[in-house]
Structure formats: structure tokens, C-alpha cells
Write an enzyme that holds these catalytic residues in place. Structure first.
Site, PDB file in Angstrom:
ATOM      1  CG  ASN A  32      -0.403   0.045   2.461  1.00  0.00           C
ATOM      2  OD1 ASN A  32       0.461  -0.530   2.634  1.00  0.00           O
ATOM      3  ND2 ASN A  32      -0.950   0.822   3.641  1.00  0.00           N
ATOM      4  CD  GLU A  92       5.078  -0.796  12.858  1.00  0.00           C
ATOM      5  OE1 GLU A  92       4.292  -0.258  12.591  1.00  0.00           O
ATOM      6  OE2 GLU A  92       6.097  -0.313  13.740  1.00  0.00           O
ATOM      7  CB  CYS A 103      -1.664   0.698   8.465  1.00  0.00           C
ATOM      8  SG  CYS A 103      -0.399   1.873   8.606  1.00  0.00           S
ATOM      9  CD  GLU A 122      10.268  -0.282  11.348  1.00  0.00           C
ATOM     10  OE1 GLU A 122      11.394  -0.318  11.902  1.00  0.00           O
ATOM     11  OE2 GLU A 122      10.047  -0.606  10.135  1.00  0.00           O
TER      12      GLU A 122
HETATM   13  P1  NAD Z   1      -0.624  -8.915   3.796  1.00  0.00           P
HETATM   14  O1  NAD Z   1      -0.304  -9.410   5.177  1.00  0.00           O
HETATM   15  O2  NAD Z   1      -1.478  -9.897   3.155  1.00  0.00           O
HETATM   16  O3  NAD Z   1       1.144  -8.973   2.900  1.00  0.00           O
HETATM   17  C1  NAD Z   1       2.027  -8.274   3.502  1.00  0.00           C
HETATM   18  C2  NAD Z   1       3.409  -8.678   3.097  1.00  0.00           C
HETATM   19  O4  NAD Z   1       3.421 -10.008   3.810  1.00  0.00           O
HETATM   20  C3  NAD Z   1       3.421  -9.065   1.679  1.00  0.00           C
HETATM   21  O5  NAD Z   1       4.824  -8.934   1.088  1.00  0.00           O
HETATM   22  C4  NAD Z   1       2.898 -10.637   1.683  1.00  0.00           C
HETATM   23  O6  NAD Z   1       3.556 -11.133   0.318  1.00  0.00           O
HETATM   24  C5  NAD Z   1       3.776 -11.180   2.786  1.00  0.00           C
HETATM   25  N1  NAD Z   1       3.287 -12.505   3.366  1.00  0.00           N
HETATM   26  C6  NAD Z   1       2.258 -12.943   3.532  1.00  0.00           C
HETATM   27  N2  NAD Z   1       2.100 -14.009   4.267  1.00  0.00           N
HETATM   28  C7  NAD Z   1       3.516 -14.165   4.496  1.00  0.00           C
HETATM   29  C8  NAD Z   1       4.185 -15.285   5.276  1.00  0.00           C
HETATM   30  N3  NAD Z   1       3.255 -16.316   5.866  1.00  0.00           N
HETATM   31  N4  NAD Z   1       5.417 -15.106   5.196  1.00  0.00           N
HETATM   32  C9  NAD Z   1       6.246 -14.038   4.895  1.00  0.00           C
HETATM   33  N5  NAD Z   1       5.501 -13.132   4.086  1.00  0.00           N
HETATM   34  C10 NAD Z   1       4.230 -13.209   3.929  1.00  0.00           C
HETATM   35  O7  NAD Z   1      -0.918  -7.364   3.966  1.00  0.00           O
HETATM   36  P2  NAD Z   1      -1.144  -6.536   2.747  1.00  0.00           P
HETATM   37  O8  NAD Z   1      -2.523  -6.800   2.105  1.00  0.00           O
HETATM   38  O9  NAD Z   1      -0.092  -6.761   1.522  1.00  0.00           O
HETATM   39  O10 NAD Z   1      -1.060  -5.020   3.354  1.00  0.00           O
HETATM   40  C11 NAD Z   1      -2.298  -4.634   3.956  1.00  0.00           C
HETATM   41  C12 NAD Z   1      -2.059  -4.776   5.454  1.00  0.00           C
HETATM   42  O11 NAD Z   1      -0.802  -4.085   5.894  1.00  0.00           O
HETATM   43  C13 NAD Z   1      -3.027  -3.977   6.287  1.00  0.00           C
HETATM   44  O12 NAD Z   1      -3.497  -4.686   7.239  1.00  0.00           O
HETATM   45  C14 NAD Z   1      -2.565  -2.626   6.635  1.00  0.00           C
HETATM   46  O13 NAD Z   1      -3.117  -2.040   7.635  1.00  0.00           O
HETATM   47  C15 NAD Z   1      -1.251  -3.379   7.054  1.00  0.00           C
HETATM   48  N6  NAD Z   1      -0.179  -2.090   7.054  1.00  0.00           N
HETATM   49  C16 NAD Z   1       0.247  -1.836   8.349  1.00  0.00           C
HETATM   50  C17 NAD Z   1       1.154  -0.942   8.312  1.00  0.00           C
HETATM   51  C18 NAD Z   1       1.946  -0.391   9.840  1.00  0.00           C
HETATM   52  O14 NAD Z   1       2.877   0.313   9.588  1.00  0.00           O
HETATM   53  N7  NAD Z   1       1.291  -0.667  10.708  1.00  0.00           N
HETATM   54  C19 NAD Z   1       1.575   0.029   7.209  1.00  0.00           C
HETATM   55  C20 NAD Z   1       1.151  -0.470   6.089  1.00  0.00           C
HETATM   56  C21 NAD Z   1       0.445  -1.476   5.977  1.00  0.00           C
END
Ligand code: NAD
Length: 485
Positions: free
Chosen positions: A152, A250, A283, A456
Site C-alpha cells: 500500500n 507493523e 493502516c 519503527e
Molecule cells: P499481507 O499480510 O497480505 O501481506 C504483507 C506482506 O507479507 C506481503 O509482502 C506478503 O506477500 C507477505 N506475506 C504474507 N504472508 C506471509 C508469510 N506467511 N510469510 C512471509 N511473508 C508473508 O498484507 P497486505 O494486504 O499486503 O497489506 C495490507 C495490510 O498491511 C493492512 O492490514 C495494513 O493495515 C497493514 N499495514 C500496516 C502498516 C503499519 O505500519 N502498521 C503499514 C502499511 C500497511
């Protein structure tokens, strides 16, 4: 105006491209046309990247701090030199409105600038122990950092971890999301152009189950930083437990925005409109809007008008609201809204898929939603806000805290004691008063409750990307006992 992509991106390992037989396609969310192919790193690519990071670790960790700082500064400069391209990449693969993308890219450079200033301030302490001894601490890198990035805001979220991890002397293997990997791969190339030694930053595109798991489950990594959803974060935490390595998570948010009757309503409305930035795929977006009963009708009327007037379209045209990342994500958002309406919610604006190509959803506000409704508790991750009416400070605090997440909250009031009282009582990692958004590399960020583990940003990140060693030097004669003074 549009950016030229290569036909195919590969992994970026040891300062060069590393291809593979398996490829996947990245699509433009505004048109659903394909943008480019990507070679999936897979477990083999991850292994090669880990070897490359391992080989580079010793040199990078021992390089003079002023030289390491200079390289980070040069990366910031190189990002700015490439800002136009990176901005267009962000808009093409994420769908983000182009002006927002420009801000994201500048923030990406700022992380490297900020952490370049910290490299020669990573200090230990001397500790006054009893007896004739000299005891002190030093901070040492973790080794290889496994970094997992979501789609995102890929460039800035990658930079948020890469810059402090490099500053602390770690090498990195970064896995961007399959939806938006180009900016992280190009960041790897840009860092090399700025003088980062080969192998210090490696980028391995691919999905979570195959490439991501191979990385986070590897016993070669010294630490993990994961940004993404709660569900994937839990899997990564289990992988970290198996290898007993430190992990930062995060995760998502379900962030309240609390409007007291003495708030500057003009500012509330203008700022809350920003909650639709990146089509709500942020997020920390304040998606639960608690409005005091004395100003409820006025705020709802004015805010609904503001939302109804928002433009929706491809990010390159710089609309207020761009597309959702995928058709599936758009449908998931639509389902949340439809289900809430079926359960009796009032639709104030939006609530529909517009009749245009791309993954668009109209900016939406709902009210008359129960606190325990799915849409009130789960992260929708789309351009949808829900509004709730409240009567007292005590009541709103209880309701605002009654979710599993705790990432950020926004408080709107002109009363000083209330601002501090409420800020102190909300269960979230960061609180904003009379302002949204406010994002700075200097300020620690992270979640309470299910929104994550660790922090972070800021100088606190140094704790996360180093391990502390104590060194005790005897300045006297003879052995001590175990509790010797
Ligand atoms: P997601 O969890 O589907 O994927 C995030 C990343 O993790 C991707 O690169 C994915 O390929 C990888 N991934 C998934 N399963 C994994 C595993 N078992 N082992 C290792 N890697 C794995 O999330 P998304 O849809 O890409 O992102 C959106 C989410 O991220 C939302 O919940 C959002 O709130 C959160 N987010 C949080 C922050 C923060 O700073 N707190 C910032 C941005 C987004």
C-alpha cells in the site's frame, strides 16, 4: 506522462539481476491492464540472496560510521534524482493519486537522510559496577534482516525499515508484495548507484506463501521486520519463534477519530477528508468517526457534502480517490458495506461501484452501525468511514478502545486538559490531537494490541535493529566469585 517499465523485473541480488523460470504479472489497478512481468524469487532466489547478504555482512558492519552515513545520504539524494520516476511507479502499481505519490517518494528520501544522521550516534554506555572493573555496552547489528513489505505504500514502508537497519550495520533481504514490487526493486538499484556495496541490500519479489515464508523461516536471518496484515503477521511471529529471532510487526488498524463539541469543525472536515487518501488503504486511516451529539448532525451534513464532491479516477489524473489495489479488494470492501446496510446502517454517501474500468469504489460514509458490527471491528481497507454518536468522554473512551486493534487515534478538542486526558487513555501507539495526518521519520510508530509489536522510526528503531552487548574488563588481580564485589 506514464512511466516506462522494463518487460520484466527480476530479483536484485548482490548488485545485479537474478532471474527465475516462474513469473507473475503486475497490473495497473486503475485499468487492470498488465504493467510488467516479475520473476518470482522463490526459495532458491531467497537462498542466493541470503548468501549474498551473508558475504557482505562483515564489510558493511565494519565500514567507518562516517562512510556508512555518507552512503545513506547519497541514497537520499539518488532517490530525489529519481523522484519523478518513483512517483509514477507508485501511482502505476498502487493506484495512488500522483500528488500523494510525490509526497510518499519525498518521505522515502527523508528516512535515509534522517538515519544517515544517526549512524555515528549509536552509542553504548559505561556502567559503574563495584570493584576494580571497567564495564561498558556496545550496540551490534543483528546480521541479516528479513524485511517483508506490503503493497500500500511500498517505497516509503521499505525505506522506513531499510534506512535504520542499514544505519545499524545490518544487511537486508527485502521481500516486496507481489501486487507492487517495482519500487522496492528499483530502490535496491538506486542504493547501489549511490554506493551501497553489493549484497548489502537484496530484493526478492514473490508471494507470501512461497518466497515470503522461505525468507522469514530461514535460520540465516538475524531478525525480521514485517509490515502487513494481522493474519500474515501471526504466521511470521511463529516463524520467528521457531528460529528465536527478534521480530517487529507493523500490522493493521481500526483507528478512531473523536470529535468533541468544542472542536474546530472546519479543520475536522478538511482533515477527515484525507482519510480517503490512497482510497482508504492506509493502516492509520481514522475510519471510525465518533462525533459528540451536540455537533453530530452538523458534522455529518457538512462531511457528507464534502465526500459526495470527491473526484474518483486513475491516480495519474490526481483525483481525490484512486482505485483499490485489486478487483478482489474492491469486492471485499463492497461486501462490508452491503452487509452493514443489510443490518440496518444508514448510507450517507457512496456505497457503490462506479461504472468505470478499474477497481474503483465510491467514497462512502455510513452511520447507525452497531459497535460490534463487523464493519465497526474489522479493517475494511477501503474508502469507507463509519460515524457514531456519543454523549460523554467516558462513554467514547470505552467505545473507542473496544476493538482488537490499537494503531493510532485522532482527538479533536480545544480543551487542553481533555486533550491530554483522552490522549492518555486511548489504547493506541500514537495519538494525534487536532491534526490528521502527521507522519514523521523522527516519531516512533507502532501498535498496541493486535496492531503490532515493537516500534519503527525515530531513535527507538536503533533498539530494534541492534543487539546490546555488555563487556566487563577486570582491572585487578585474581578470580572473583560468582557474586564477587
Ligand atoms: P499481507 O499480510 O497480505 O501481506 C504483507 C506482506 O507479507 C506481503 O509482502 C506478503 O506477500 C507477505 N506475506 C504474507 N504472508 C506471509 C508469510 N506467511 N510469510 C512471509 N511473508 C508473508 O498484507 P497486505 O494486504 O499486503 O497489506 C495490507 C495490510 O498491511 C493492512 O492490514 C495494513 O493495515 C497493514 N499495514 C500496516 C502498516 C503499519 O505500519 N502498521 C503499514 C502499511 C500497511
Amino acid at each position: 506522462m506514464n512511466v516506462q517499465f522494463p518487460d520484466q523485473y527480476d530479483s536484485y541480488v548482490d548488485g545485479k539481476s537474478l532471474s527465475s523460470d516462474e513469473t507473475f504479472t503486475v497490473y495497473n489497478p486503475a485499468t487492470n491492464e498488465s504493467l510488467f512481468e516479475v520473476a518470482e524469487a522463490g526459495p532458491e532466489g531467497v537462498d542466493t540472496a541470503l548468501e549474498s547478504a551473508n558475504a557482505a555482512q562483515d564489510t558493511w558492519e565494519r565500514i567507518d560510521p562516517d562512510e556508512r552515513a555518507r552512503i545513506l545520504r547519497d541514497i537520499a539524494d539518488e532517490i530525489r534524482t529519481n523522484a519523478d520516476r518513483l512517483t509514477k511507479i507508485e501511482t502505476a502499481e498502487v493506484g495512488r493519486p500522483i500528488e500523494e505519490s510525490a509526497g510518499i517518494v519525498e518521505a522515502t528520501a527523508e528516512y535515509f537522510e534522517y538515519y544517515s544522521g544517526i549512524v555515528d550516534k549509536i552509542e553504548g554506555e559505561t556502567i559503574p559496577v563495584p570493584g576494580n572493573r571497567h564495564t561498558y555496552t556496545v550496540r551490534e547489528p543483528l546480521g541479516i534482516l528479513a524485511l517483508v513489505v506490503p503493497w500500500n505504500a511500498p517505497s516509503v514502508l521499505a525505506a522506513r525499515s531499510i534506512a535504520p537497519a542499514l544505519a545499524c550495520g545490518n544487511t537486508i533481504v527485502a521481500k516486496p508484495s507481489p501486487e507492487a514490487p517495482a519500487s522496492t526493486i528499483e530502490l535496491g538499484q538506486i542504493a547501489s548507484e549511490a554506493g551501497l556495496p553489493n549484497g548489502v541490500l537484496n530484493v526478492v519479489p514473490g508471494d507470501g506463501a512461497n518466497t515470503g515464508a522461505a525468507l522469514t523461516e530461514s535460520d540465516q536471518v538475524g531478525g525480521i521486520m514485517f509490515t502487513g496484515s494481522r493474519a500474515s503477521g501471526k504466521q511470521v511471529l511463529k516463524a520467528a519463534a521457531d528460529n528465536l529471532v527478534p521480530v517487529g510487526l507493523e500490522l493493521g488498524g481500526k483507528n478512531p477519530s473523536i470529535v468533541f463539541p468544542d472542536a474546530d469543525l472546519e479543520k475536522v472536515i478538511d482533515s477527515m477528508a484525507v482519510a480517503y487518501g490512497n482510497a482508504g488503504q492506509v493502516c492509520f486511516a481514522p475510519t471510525r468517526m465518533y462525533i459528540h451529539e451536540d455537533v453530530y448532525d452538523e458534522v455529518i451534513e457538512r462531511f457528507t457534502e464534502c465526500v459526495e464532491n470527491m473526484s474518483v479516477g486513475p491516480g495519474i489524473d490526481n483525483p481525490d480517490v484512486g482505485p483499490l489495489i485489486t478487483e478482489e479488494a474492491r469486492d471485499r470492501v463492497a461486501n462490508y458495506v452491503d452487509e452493514a446496510i443489510e443490518d440496518g446502517a444508514r448510507l450517507l454517501a457512496g456505497g457503490e461501484v462506479p461504472n468505470k474500468v478499474g477497481n474503483f469504489y465510491m467514497p462512502t460514509i455510513l452511520d447507525r452501525v452497531d459497535d460490534d458490527a463487523t464493519i465497526s471491528c474489522e479493517e475494511v481497507f477501503g474508502p469507507v468511514l463509519t460515524a457514531y454518536e456519543f454523549s460523554s468522554e467516558e462513554e467514547v473512551l470505552q467505545r473507542a478502545n473496544d476493538v482488537d486493534y490499537g494503531l493510532q487515534a485522532v482527538v479533536w478538542t480545544q480543551t487542553l486538559d481533555r486533550a491530554h486526558r483522552v490522549a492518555g487513555s486511548i489504547e493506541a501507539g500514537s495519538i494525534l490531537v487536532n491534526e490528521y495526518p502527521a507522519v514523521f521519520p523522527q516519531v516512533p510508530f507502532g501498535g498496541y494490541k493486535d496492531s503490532g509489536l515493537g516500534r519503527e522510526k525515530g531513535t527507538q528503531a536503533i533498539d530494534h535493529y541492534t543487539q546490546l552487548k555488555s563487556i566487563n574488563i577486570s582491572l585487578g588481580d585474581g578470580p572473583g566469585t560468582i557474586f564477587d564485589k
